[in-house]
Write a protein that holds these residues in place. Structure first.
Motif: not given
Length: 93
Positions: A23, A35-36, A39-40, A43
């Motif tokens: 993070c 989507k990944l 999310k990154r 985070g």
């Protein structure tokens, strides 16, 4: 975090996550919108909201064995001596 107090724990001397991104790593402006990647980004945004850090530096777990505790501390920062290696090897069953 919705006004809730959060406690994060970890060890910054550990290796980064396998197959992932920590993070605290910056994200390229040119990263995609998968989507990944979303999310990154979430985070990373959550990580950047942390405004208080408490760094614990005193060894509690091995305070009864100062020699071993010191060797583990040197291992932690990747500064082992040959004596440390001998000590670790002497404790392997």
């Amino acid at each position: 975090f919705g006004g809730m107090a959060m406690i994060f724990t970890g060890d910054f001397f550990q290796y980064p996550p396998v197959g992932g991104t920590p993070c605290y790593s910056p994200i390229s402006r040119y990263a995609g919108q998968t989507k990944l990647e979303i999310k990154r980004r979430l985070g990373r945004l959550a990580w950047k909201t942390v405004n208080t850090v408490v760094n614990l530096t005193e060894q509690q777990r091995m305070k009864g064995d100062l020699e071993y505790g010191s060797a583990v501390q040197r291992l932690h920062i990747r500064e082992c001596t040959l004596d440390d290696v001998d000590l670790f090897n002497s404790r392997v069953a």
